[in-house]
Design a protein around this motif. Structure first.
Motif, PDB file in Angstrom:
ATOM      1  N   TYR A  44      11.312  -2.616  -2.647  1.00 30.68           N
ATOM      2  CA  TYR A  44      10.627  -2.851  -3.910  1.00 30.68           C
ATOM      3  C   TYR A  44      11.604  -3.502  -4.880  1.00 30.68           C
ATOM      4  CZ  TYR A  44       7.901  -2.141  -8.113  1.00 30.68           C
ATOM      5  OH  TYR A  44       7.194  -2.352  -9.263  1.00 30.68           O
ATOM      6  N   GLN A  45      11.106  -4.496  -5.608  1.00 31.63           N
ATOM      7  CA  GLN A  45      11.905  -5.150  -6.634  1.00 31.63           C
ATOM      8  C   GLN A  45      11.353  -4.774  -7.999  1.00 31.63           C
ATOM      9  OE1 GLN A  45      11.864  -9.446  -6.617  1.00 31.63           O
ATOM     10  NE2 GLN A  45      13.142  -9.575  -8.444  1.00 31.63           N
ATOM     11  N   PHE A  46      12.170  -4.112  -8.819  1.00 28.51           N
ATOM     12  CA  PHE A  46      11.799  -3.806 -10.196  1.00 28.51           C
ATOM     13  C   PHE A  46      11.943  -5.067 -11.041  1.00 28.51           C
ATOM     14  CE2 PHE A  46      12.827   0.451  -8.667  1.00 28.51           C
ATOM     15  CZ  PHE A  46      11.819   1.209  -9.231  1.00 28.51           C
ATOM     16  N   SER A  47      11.204  -5.159 -12.130  1.00 31.77           N
ATOM     17  CA  SER A  47      11.306  -6.321 -13.016  1.00 31.77           C
ATOM     18  C   SER A  47      12.659  -6.361 -13.737  1.00 31.77           C
ATOM     19  CB  SER A  47      10.156  -6.335 -14.020  1.00 31.77           C
ATOM     20  OG  SER A  47      10.154  -5.150 -14.777  1.00 31.77           O
ATOM     21  N   SER A  48      13.292  -5.203 -13.881  1.00 36.19           N
ATOM     22  CA  SER A  48      14.659  -5.118 -14.399  1.00 36.19           C
ATOM     23  C   SER A  48      15.352  -3.981 -13.655  1.00 36.19           C
ATOM     24  CB  SER A  48      14.666  -4.868 -15.911  1.00 36.19           C
ATOM     25  OG  SER A  48      14.076  -3.623 -16.202  1.00 36.19           O
ATOM     26  N   ALA A  49      16.668  -4.035 -13.602  1.00 37.23           N
ATOM     27  CA  ALA A  49      17.436  -3.034 -12.864  1.00 37.23           C
ATOM     28  C   ALA A  49      17.143  -1.629 -13.394  1.00 37.23           C
ATOM     29  CB  ALA A  49      18.924  -3.344 -12.953  1.00 37.23           C
ATOM     30  N   GLN A  50      17.001  -0.677 -12.482  1.00 42.03           N
ATOM     31  CA  GLN A  50      16.681   0.713 -12.812  1.00 42.03           C
ATOM     32  C   GLN A  50      17.639   1.649 -12.098  1.00 42.03           C
ATOM     33  OE1 GLN A  50      13.967   1.517 -14.868  1.00 42.03           O
ATOM     34  NE2 GLN A  50      13.848  -0.707 -15.136  1.00 42.03           N
ATOM     35  N   LYS A 102       0.809  -1.221   0.000  1.00 42.55           N
ATOM     36  CA  LYS A 102       0.000   0.000   0.000  1.00 42.55           C
ATOM     37  C   LYS A 102       0.845   1.276   0.000  1.00 42.55           C
ATOM     38  CE  LYS A 102      -4.125  -2.188   1.596  1.00 42.55           C
ATOM     39  NZ  LYS A 102      -5.337  -2.079   2.375  1.00 42.55           N
ATOM     40  N   ALA A 103       2.129   1.168   0.316  1.00 44.13           N
ATOM     41  CA  ALA A 103       3.023   2.333   0.233  1.00 44.13           C
ATOM     42  C   ALA A 103       3.397   2.640  -1.207  1.00 44.13           C
ATOM     43  CB  ALA A 103       4.287   2.090   1.044  1.00 44.13           C
ATOM     44  N   LEU A 104       3.067   1.736  -2.125  1.00 48.86           N
ATOM     45  CA  LEU A 104       3.436   1.902  -3.532  1.00 48.86           C
ATOM     46  C   LEU A 104       2.217   1.860  -4.449  1.00 48.86           C
ATOM     47  CD1 LEU A 104       6.349  -0.519  -3.009  1.00 48.86           C
ATOM     48  CD2 LEU A 104       6.691   1.800  -3.856  1.00 48.86           C
ATOM     49  N   ASP A 105       1.022   2.033  -3.897  1.00 42.37           N
ATOM     50  CA  ASP A 105      -0.204   1.879  -4.699  1.00 42.37           C
ATOM     51  C   ASP A 105      -0.747   3.186  -5.277  1.00 42.37           C
ATOM     52  OD1 ASP A 105      -1.259   3.102  -2.445  1.00 42.37           O
ATOM     53  OD2 ASP A 105      -2.713   1.524  -2.015  1.00 42.37           O
ATOM     54  N   LYS A 106      -0.033   4.294  -5.093  1.00 41.33           N
ATOM     55  CA  LYS A 106      -0.434   5.616  -5.605  1.00 41.33           C
ATOM     56  C   LYS A 106      -1.800   6.056  -5.080  1.00 41.33           C
ATOM     57  CE  LYS A 106       2.359   5.136  -9.717  1.00 41.33           C
ATOM     58  NZ  LYS A 106       2.427   5.129 -11.151  1.00 41.33           N
ATOM     59  N   ASP A 107      -2.091   5.664  -3.842  1.00 38.38           N
ATOM     60  CA  ASP A 107      -3.358   6.014  -3.193  1.00 38.38           C
ATOM     61  C   ASP A 107      -3.029   6.659  -1.847  1.00 38.38           C
ATOM     62  OD1 ASP A 107      -5.783   6.144  -1.841  1.00 38.38           O
ATOM     63  OD2 ASP A 107      -6.372   4.094  -2.333  1.00 38.38           O
ATOM     64  N   ASN A 108      -3.290   7.960  -1.718  1.00 42.67           N
ATOM     65  CA  ASN A 108      -2.982   8.670  -0.479  1.00 42.67           C
ATOM     66  C   ASN A 108      -3.921   8.310   0.662  1.00 42.67           C
ATOM     67  OD1 ASN A 108      -0.805   9.934  -1.624  1.00 42.67           O
ATOM     68  ND2 ASN A 108      -1.887  11.830  -2.075  1.00 42.67           N
ATOM     69  N   GLY A 109      -4.867   7.415   0.414  1.00 46.10           N
ATOM     70  CA  GLY A 109      -5.778   6.969   1.455  1.00 46.10           C
ATOM     71  C   GLY A 109      -5.351   5.658   2.104  1.00 46.10           C
ATOM     72  N   THR A 110      -4.215   5.089   1.657  1.00 47.59           N
ATOM     73  CA  THR A 110      -3.716   3.842   2.240  1.00 47.59           C
ATOM     74  C   THR A 110      -2.270   4.033   2.673  1.00 47.59           C
ATOM     75  OG1 THR A 110      -2.913   2.970   0.121  1.00 47.59           O
ATOM     76  CG2 THR A 110      -5.205   2.481   0.709  1.00 47.59           C
ATOM     77  N   SER A 111      -1.812   3.188   3.585  1.00 50.00           N
ATOM     78  CA  SER A 111      -0.447   3.310   4.098  1.00 50.00           C
ATOM     79  C   SER A 111       0.114   1.947   4.465  1.00 50.00           C
ATOM     80  CB  SER A 111      -0.419   4.174   5.371  1.00 50.00           C
ATOM     81  OG  SER A 111      -0.860   5.481   5.124  1.00 50.00           O
ATOM     82  N   TRP A 112       1.470   1.887   4.502  1.00 47.85           N
ATOM     83  CA  TRP A 112       2.161   0.764   5.128  1.00 47.85           C
ATOM     84  C   TRP A 112       2.549   1.202   6.526  1.00 47.85           C
ATOM     85  CZ3 TRP A 112       7.635   1.106   6.288  1.00 47.85           C
ATOM     86  CH2 TRP A 112       8.122  -0.018   6.959  1.00 47.85           C
ATOM     87  N   ALA A 113       2.355   0.321   7.498  1.00 48.91           N
ATOM     88  CA  ALA A 113       2.839   0.537   8.856  1.00 48.91           C
ATOM     89  C   ALA A 113       3.535  -0.738   9.296  1.00 48.91           C
ATOM     90  CB  ALA A 113       1.705   0.885   9.801  1.00 48.91           C
ATOM     91  N   SER A 114       4.712  -0.583   9.870  1.00 51.79           N
ATOM     92  CA  SER A 114       5.461  -1.736  10.358  1.00 51.79           C
ATOM     93  C   SER A 114       4.891  -2.176  11.708  1.00 51.79           C
ATOM     94  CB  SER A 114       6.932  -1.364  10.521  1.00 51.79           C
ATOM     95  OG  SER A 114       7.080  -0.444  11.599  1.00 51.79           O
ATOM     96  N   ALA A 115       5.362  -3.302  12.181  1.00 51.91           N
ATOM     97  CA  ALA A 115       5.095  -3.686  13.560  1.00 51.91           C
ATOM     98  C   ALA A 115       5.798  -2.670  14.459  1.00 51.91           C
ATOM     99  CB  ALA A 115       5.612  -5.097  13.818  1.00 51.91           C
ATOM    100  N   LEU A 116       5.514  -2.690  15.724  1.00 51.52           N
ATOM    101  CA  LEU A 116       6.112  -1.736  16.649  1.00 51.52           C
ATOM    102  C   LEU A 116       7.616  -1.927  16.734  1.00 51.52           C
ATOM    103  CD1 LEU A 116       3.454  -1.796  19.486  1.00 51.52           C
ATOM    104  CD2 LEU A 116       3.721  -0.128  17.645  1.00 51.52           C
ATOM    105  N   GLY A 117       8.330  -0.805  16.871  1.00 54.21           N
ATOM    106  CA  GLY A 117       9.779  -0.852  17.042  1.00 54.21           C
ATOM    107  C   GLY A 117      10.513  -0.110  15.937  1.00 54.21           C
ATOM    108  N   ASN A 118      11.815   0.099  16.161  1.00 55.00           N
ATOM    109  CA  ASN A 118      12.696   0.708  15.166  1.00 55.00           C
ATOM    110  C   ASN A 118      13.299  -0.373  14.288  1.00 55.00           C
ATOM    111  OD1 ASN A 118      12.498   3.454  15.881  1.00 55.00           O
ATOM    112  ND2 ASN A 118      13.870   3.127  17.613  1.00 55.00           N
TER     113      ASN A 118
END
Length: 188
Positions: free
Chosen positions: A37-43, A15-31
Motif C-alpha cells: 500500500y502506498q500512502f499519499s504521504s509518509a506515515q 479488496k484486502a484494504l476495502d474494510k469489507d470482510n466479505g472480500t479478499s485478495w488472493a495471489s496467484a499460486l505459489g509462495n
C-alpha cells in the motif's frame, strides 16, 4: 498493488484494504507473494492486523517491509517478521512492533503460505502510534484550553505542536509552548 492476483476478478489486491470482510485478495499460486500500500504521504506505522475469512492453517511466514521509494530493491526496511504461525479462519491477528520512521510504502511479503498454494488476506489494516499529550500552558490562559480538549492531529511531534478541538470552555487552536508528546506503547 500486489505481486499477483488470482485469476478470478473477486480476489483483487485492493479488496484486502476495502474494510469489507466479505472480500479478499488472493495471489496467484505459489509462495513469495506480496501486497503493498502506498500512502499519499509518509506515515509512521507500528501495528497492523490481518483478518482471514478464507482458508487457514499452520505455517504462515511473512514480513512487513517499508520503503520511501517503492522500489523494494534493497533499500527497504523490515519492520516485523512472523515465522511459521497458525492463522485460523475468521480471526483477527494483531502484530505490534517498534518504529519511529515514516514511510510512504508498506509491503506485506509472504514467504510461506501453510500449503494453501497461495496467499490470501481478507483485511489488512495498518495503524500508527497513539500519543498522550500534556502541556504546561505557561503562555496560555486556563480558559483557552484545558486537559479535556480532544486532540485532533499532531502537526509536528518533534517540534511539540498539536491541534485540538474546543470543549465547552475554550476555542480551538494550536498549542506550541512546552508541549510534551509521548507515544503510548500498546501490547496485545
Amino acid at each position: 498493488s500486489a505481486s499477483s492476483e488470482y485469476s478470478v476478478p473477486t480476489y483483487r489486491a485492493w479488496k484486502a484494504l476495502d474494510k469489507d470482510n466479505g472480500t479478499s485478495w488472493a495471489s496467484a499460486l505459489g509462495n513469495n507473494n506480496w501486497i503493498q500500500y502506498q500512502f499519499s504521504s509518509a506515515q509512521i506505522i507500528n501495528k497492523y492486523t490481518i483478518y482471514r475469512a478464507i482458508s487457514g492453517g499452520d505455517g504462515y511466514s511473512f514480513t512487513l517491509q517499508a520503503s520511501n521509494t517503492g522500489a523494494f530493491a534493497g533499500e527497504q526496511t523490515t519492520l516485523n517478521t512472523q515465522t511459521n504461525i497458525t492463522m485460523n479462519i475468521a480471526t483477527v491477528y494483531t502484530f505490534t512492533f517498534s518504529n519511529a520512521t515514516a514511510y510512504a510504502y508498506y509491503r506485506l511479503h509472504f514467504t510461506a503460505n501453510a500449503g494453501d498454494g497461495q496467499s490470501i488476506i481478507t483485511e489488512w489494516q495498518m495503524m500508527g502510534p497513539t500519543y498522550r499529550f500534556s502541556w504546561d500552558g505557561t503562555n496560555e490562559t486556563a480558559s483557552a484550553h484545558s486537559w479535556n480538549q480532544t486532540p485532533v492531529s499532531i502537526i509536528d511531534p518533534e517540534a511539540g505542536t498539536l491541534s485540538f478541538t474546543p470543549d465547552a470552555t475554550g476555542p480551538a487552536g494550536t498549542v506550541s509552548d512546552s508541549v510534551t508528546i509521548t507515544p503510548v506503547t500498546e501490547s496485545r
